[in-house]
Design an enzyme around this catalytic site. Structure first.
Site: not given
Ligand code: XLS
Ligand code: NI
Ligand code: NI
Length: 448
Positions: A109, A112
């Site tokens: 993501h 992240d």
């Protein structure tokens, strides 16, 4: 063993490249069944399985749960002078891990990889910086991006949803994030882009205009698709169904629901399904049911490989370990033609009390071994031919004559009724032989 790392520092110094040692090995840091170069059917194991490591669970999650604080001490966080520097260290550790493990792919993501900034522009700048680093590390580690995605569920602004938020301003902010995440995915050569609708659903119908929200979701996905194609993205878009959690009801409830949604909104040319085992279970389905349903619609794409805890009602995201499940899954996947752009992404986390650095390796090794075993069993079933042969024979009355005419749409209901009446008493009591097939499956499971 030492000096095997791709970033600026080694974060798993006691662990080298994970070797294949075979089923007799008692080394927990070796593969027992996953032998990447071994040929199974027409392809090598690694090309069948296309394993991916999930950035979020493996390098961001720290063991926090609703009842307790972090238990995992990530060495890459210590000493960093800023969130951006911490993200760089984390990335070095991630690519070291993935290359030592020998997985070919990863998934991430936006958040992240890069920290949220003080404005959308700053967030995007952070992402661009980290994407630059990821590009170099991908090359150094020989690792590719299976898919990217945007985290549209953690930040408080998304508490009422992202694309389905009742406030237009939030929908637009979600678009800014998705646009940047698509750019990042393209820059990193991603083979797919995933939408998991974490908060795209509702908590109560008393405050929700369901019709409008679903229309907004379709509009949003179409815009994202159009943008990505305009930018030259050739990969596949995935929708990852999940029935609930964190919402009471997620619009992408299960595979069948998503198929209907995609077809209704003309998205089925660009989108396929990313099926997660634990989500299947939460929807009251077997993992293999979801795979088979997607494959039947020609919309099977990718897999989030994990498992649930059948006695719990939430997404425990454990590493897959059941040969029965992996064999069923691989049998369906092979029958569907195997992975093309998709793969097996370990959307799985080690338990809160698995606190040794080697636990993350051991968890992935077990998951990879479990799917390698599943693949071999599935190939055995196909080679032997008794189960597929049984199914083929079971439907053989549609292969010719009136049965074939029926399938082609060449019979009216009156004609069909007349055929039925003339055959009265002859048909209907053929055994499904389920127990025989289950016994056969168990034999294949043991390699017999
Ligand atoms: C959560 C989902 C999530 C997606 C990616 O339940 O599985 O991790 O895979 O956003
Ligand atoms: Ni997932
Ligand atoms: Ni999940």
């Amino acid at each position: 063993m030492a000096d095997f790392y791709v970033g600026n520092k080694e974060y798993f110094p006691k662990i080298g490249k994970i070797p294949y040692e075979g089923p007799e090995s008692d080394n927990p840091l070796a593969f027992k069944f996953y032998d990447p170069e071994k040929k199974v059917g027409k392809k090598k194991m690694k090309d069948h399985l296309r394993f991916a490591v999930a950035y979020w669970h493996s390098f961001c999650a720290d063991g926090t749960d609703p009842f307790g604080s972090a238990t995992h001490q990530h060495p890459w966080i210590a000493g960093a002078k800023s969130p951006l520097e911490a993200a760089e260290h984390k990335m070095d550790a991630a690519f070291e891990f993935i290359s030592k493990l020998g997985a070919e792919f990863y998934c991430f993501h936006d958040r992240d990889m890069a920290p949220e900034g003080a404005s959308p522009a700053e967030s995007e700048k952070n992402l661009v910086t980290l994407v630059g680093r990821a590009k170099k590390l991908q090359k150094a580690a020989g690792v590719k991006l299976l898919w990217g995605t945007a985290n549209l569920f953690t930040h408080p602004r998304f508490m009422n949803g992202a694309a389905t938020n009742p406030e237009f301003g939030v929908v637009a902010l979600a678009a800014a994030q998705v646009k940047a995440a698509i750019d990042a995915t393209i820059e990193l050569g991603g083979q797919g882009y995933t939408f998991w609708g974490g908060r795209e659903g509702y908590m109560s119908l008393l405050n929700t205009d369901l019709k409008r929200e679903k229309e907004h979701l379709a509009r949003f996905l179409s815009l994202a698709r159009d943008y990505a194609r305009k930018q030259g993205f050739k990969g596949v878009f995935y929708i990852e169904p999940k029935p609930m959690e964190p919402t009471k009801h997620q619009y992408d409830y299960d595979t069948e629901t998503v198929i209907g949604f995609l077809k209704t909104n003309g998205l089925d040319k660009d989108f396929r399904l990313n099926i997660e085992a634990n989500h299947a279970e939460l929807a009251g389905h077997d993992f293999v049911h979801e795979l088979e349903t997607a494959a039947a619609a020609g919309l099977f794409g990718s897999v989030d490989a994990n498992r649930g805890e059948p006695r719990n009602g939430w997404d425990t995201d454990q590493f897959p370990s059941s040969y029965y499940e992996t064999a069923q899954a691989m049998y369906t996947i092979l029958n569907a033609g195997g992975f093309t752009t998709g793969g097996l992404n370990f959307d799985a986390k080690i338990r809160r009390n698995s606190v040794d650095p080697q636990d993350l390796f051991i968890a992935h090794i077990g998951g990879m071994d479990a799917f390698a075993v599943g693949l071999e069993i599935a190939q055995r079933i196909i080679n032997d031919g008794r189960i597929p042969g049984f199914v083929k024979k079971r439907y053989s009355s549609f292969g010719s004559g009136d049965g074939a005419k029926f399938e082609k749409g060449e019979l009216s209901l009156e004609e069909l009724a007349a055929i039925g009446q003339s055959g009265y008493g002859k048909y209907g009591l053929t055994s499904g032989r389920q127990e025989y097939l289950e016994n056969l499956f168990n034999q294949y499971l043991l390699g017999l």
